[in-house]
Design a protein around this motif. Structure first.
Motif, PDB file in Angstrom:
ATOM      1  N   MET A  93      16.705  -7.908 -11.853  1.00  0.00           N
ATOM      2  CA  MET A  93      17.563  -7.089 -12.284  1.00  0.00           C
ATOM      3  C   MET A  93      18.760  -7.857 -13.149  1.00  0.00           C
ATOM      4  O   MET A  93      19.047  -8.970 -13.080  1.00  0.00           O
ATOM      5  N   THR A  94      19.007  -7.196 -14.481  1.00  0.00           N
ATOM      6  CA  THR A  94      19.702  -7.979 -15.343  1.00  0.00           C
ATOM      7  C   THR A  94      21.146  -7.360 -15.256  1.00  0.00           C
ATOM      8  O   THR A  94      21.579  -6.307 -15.154  1.00  0.00           O
ATOM      9  N   ALA A  95      22.152  -8.235 -15.288  1.00  0.00           N
ATOM     10  CA  ALA A  95      23.366  -7.865 -15.250  1.00  0.00           C
ATOM     11  C   ALA A  95      23.757  -7.317 -16.395  1.00  0.00           C
ATOM     12  O   ALA A  95      23.558  -7.668 -17.523  1.00  0.00           O
ATOM     13  N   THR A  96      24.792  -6.407 -16.191  1.00  0.00           N
ATOM     14  CA  THR A  96      25.481  -5.647 -17.395  1.00  0.00           C
ATOM     15  C   THR A  96      27.033  -5.791 -17.261  1.00  0.00           C
ATOM     16  O   THR A  96      27.545  -5.914 -16.427  1.00  0.00           O
ATOM     17  N   PRO A  97      27.535  -5.701 -18.600  1.00  0.00           N
ATOM     18  CA  PRO A  97      28.874  -5.692 -18.548  1.00  0.00           C
ATOM     19  C   PRO A  97      29.605  -4.601 -17.814  1.00  0.00           C
ATOM     20  O   PRO A  97      29.199  -3.446 -17.655  1.00  0.00           O
ATOM     21  N   ALA A  98      30.508  -5.014 -17.028  1.00  0.00           N
ATOM     22  CA  ALA A  98      31.576  -3.874 -16.056  1.00  0.00           C
ATOM     23  C   ALA A  98      32.135  -2.924 -17.371  1.00  0.00           C
ATOM     24  O   ALA A  98      32.127  -1.517 -16.968  1.00  0.00           O
ATOM     25  N   ILE A  99      32.444  -3.201 -18.487  1.00  0.00           N
ATOM     26  CA  ILE A  99      32.933  -2.408 -19.439  1.00  0.00           C
ATOM     27  C   ILE A  99      31.946  -2.285 -20.588  1.00  0.00           C
ATOM     28  O   ILE A  99      32.411  -3.295 -21.460  1.00  0.00           O
ATOM     29  N   GLU A 100      31.270  -1.596 -21.006  1.00  0.00           N
ATOM     30  CA  GLU A 100      30.417  -1.564 -22.411  1.00  0.00           C
ATOM     31  C   GLU A 100      31.097  -1.538 -23.419  1.00  0.00           C
ATOM     32  O   GLU A 100      31.937  -0.829 -23.652  1.00  0.00           O
ATOM     33  N   GLY A 101      30.934  -2.487 -24.487  1.00  0.00           N
ATOM     34  CA  GLY A 101      31.652  -2.407 -25.726  1.00  0.00           C
ATOM     35  C   GLY A 101      33.040  -3.278 -25.813  1.00  0.00           C
ATOM     36  O   GLY A 101      33.257  -3.511 -26.757  1.00  0.00           O
ATOM     37  N   TRP A 102      33.358  -3.919 -24.642  1.00  0.00           N
ATOM     38  CA  TRP A 102      34.583  -4.849 -24.750  1.00  0.00           C
ATOM     39  C   TRP A 102      34.082  -6.204 -25.153  1.00  0.00           C
ATOM     40  O   TRP A 102      35.096  -6.955 -25.748  1.00  0.00           O
ATOM     41  N   PHE A 103      33.005  -6.578 -24.847  1.00  0.00           N
ATOM     42  CA  PHE A 103      32.476  -8.033 -24.826  1.00  0.00           C
ATOM     43  C   PHE A 103      31.149  -7.896 -25.209  1.00  0.00           C
ATOM     44  O   PHE A 103      30.431  -7.277 -24.470  1.00  0.00           O
ATOM     45  N   THR A 104      30.719  -9.429 -25.586  1.00  0.00           N
ATOM     46  CA  THR A 104      29.386  -9.535 -25.743  1.00  0.00           C
ATOM     47  C   THR A 104      28.796 -10.500 -24.695  1.00  0.00           C
ATOM     48  O   THR A 104      29.888 -11.135 -24.037  1.00  0.00           O
ATOM     49  N   VAL A 105      27.626 -10.608 -24.437  1.00  0.00           N
ATOM     50  CA  VAL A 105      27.250 -11.588 -23.311  1.00  0.00           C
ATOM     51  C   VAL A 105      26.363 -12.521 -24.067  1.00  0.00           C
ATOM     52  O   VAL A 105      26.041 -12.564 -25.060  1.00  0.00           O
ATOM     53  N   GLY A 106      26.001 -13.843 -23.176  1.00  0.00           N
ATOM     54  CA  GLY A 106      25.057 -14.785 -23.677  1.00  0.00           C
ATOM     55  C   GLY A 106      25.896 -15.830 -23.728  1.00  0.00           C
ATOM     56  O   GLY A 106      26.902 -16.156 -23.025  1.00  0.00           O
ATOM     57  N   ASP A 107      25.295 -16.949 -24.480  1.00  0.00           N
ATOM     58  CA  ASP A 107      25.875 -18.403 -24.590  1.00  0.00           C
ATOM     59  C   ASP A 107      27.304 -18.555 -25.120  1.00  0.00           C
ATOM     60  O   ASP A 107      27.961 -19.446 -24.870  1.00  0.00           O
ATOM     61  N   THR A 108      27.520 -17.572 -26.078  1.00  0.00           N
ATOM     62  CA  THR A 108      29.082 -17.716 -26.829  1.00  0.00           C
ATOM     63  C   THR A 108      29.472 -16.201 -26.876  1.00  0.00           C
ATOM     64  O   THR A 108      29.434 -15.642 -27.745  1.00  0.00           O
ATOM     65  N   PRO A 109      29.854 -15.822 -25.657  1.00  0.00           N
ATOM     66  CA  PRO A 109      30.486 -14.426 -25.428  1.00  0.00           C
ATOM     67  C   PRO A 109      31.681 -14.278 -26.132  1.00  0.00           C
ATOM     68  O   PRO A 109      32.702 -15.267 -26.650  1.00  0.00           O
ATOM     69  N   THR A 110      31.930 -13.033 -26.770  1.00  0.00           N
ATOM     70  CA  THR A 110      32.964 -12.898 -27.737  1.00  0.00           C
ATOM     71  C   THR A 110      33.695 -11.256 -27.130  1.00  0.00           C
ATOM     72  O   THR A 110      32.903 -10.622 -26.547  1.00  0.00           O
ATOM     73  N   LEU A 111      35.080 -11.265 -27.415  1.00  0.00           N
ATOM     74  CA  LEU A 111      35.828 -10.042 -26.925  1.00  0.00           C
ATOM     75  C   LEU A 111      35.119  -9.161 -28.422  1.00  0.00           C
ATOM     76  O   LEU A 111      35.084  -9.693 -29.438  1.00  0.00           O
TER      77      LEU A 111
END
Length: 147
Positions: free
Chosen positions: A1-19
């Motif tokens: 199961m892949t983890a997903t953002p709690a609030i979609e569209g507020w930040f990116t995921v990965g090695d260098t996340p950004t708001l």
């Protein structure tokens, strides 16, 4: 199961996340969280623009203020049992805004100081596998030995 953002569209995921923020195309005012487009108007009272673009925000900022949550926040916050206090940091970004968020796991108010550099990380929220953004202190080489 892949983890997903709690609030979609507020930040990116990965090695260098950004708001992810929004910038008004009329006056260049930048916002976080990205809600101006949904509201249909610019938050700058002197601007009448109704168009916005999604923009990545800086990953690093400086601690503007900080505190700890010694009390259990009310619902919908899902507190662990027993409740574990956590630190919050208000971080000033180069874009000229202050963004509040929890401090990364393993860090508390004793690890923070006003003006200190922090960077954005994404970690699982304690009550689920959903991801949330947090602020992690940047520790330069040799700094730990000085403290």
């Amino acid at each position: 199961m892949t983890a997903t953002p709690a609030i979609e569209g507020w930040f990116t995921v990965g090695d260098t996340p950004t708001l992810l923020g929004e910038r008004c195309t009329g006056c260049a005012t930048t916002y976080f969280p990205p809600t101006a487009a949904a509201a249909g108007f610019c938050r700058n009272p002197g601007c009448g623009s109704e168009t916005f673009e999604r923009v990545p925000l800086s990953r690093r900022g400086t601690v503007w203020s900080y505190t700890d949550a010694q009390y259990q926040p009310p619902p919908p916050y899902q507190a662990p049992e027993p409740f574990v206090p956590f630190a919050l940091a208000a971080v000033e970004l180069p874009e000229g805004m202050v963004v509040v968020g929890q401090v990364a796991q393993g860090y508390g108010t004793g690890d923070l100081r006003v003006g200190q550099e922090v960077e954005l990380v994404v970690e699982p929220e304690h009550a689920s596998e959903q991801l949330i953004y947090r602020w992690k202190p940047v520790i330069e080489l040799g700094e730990e030995a000085d403290q």
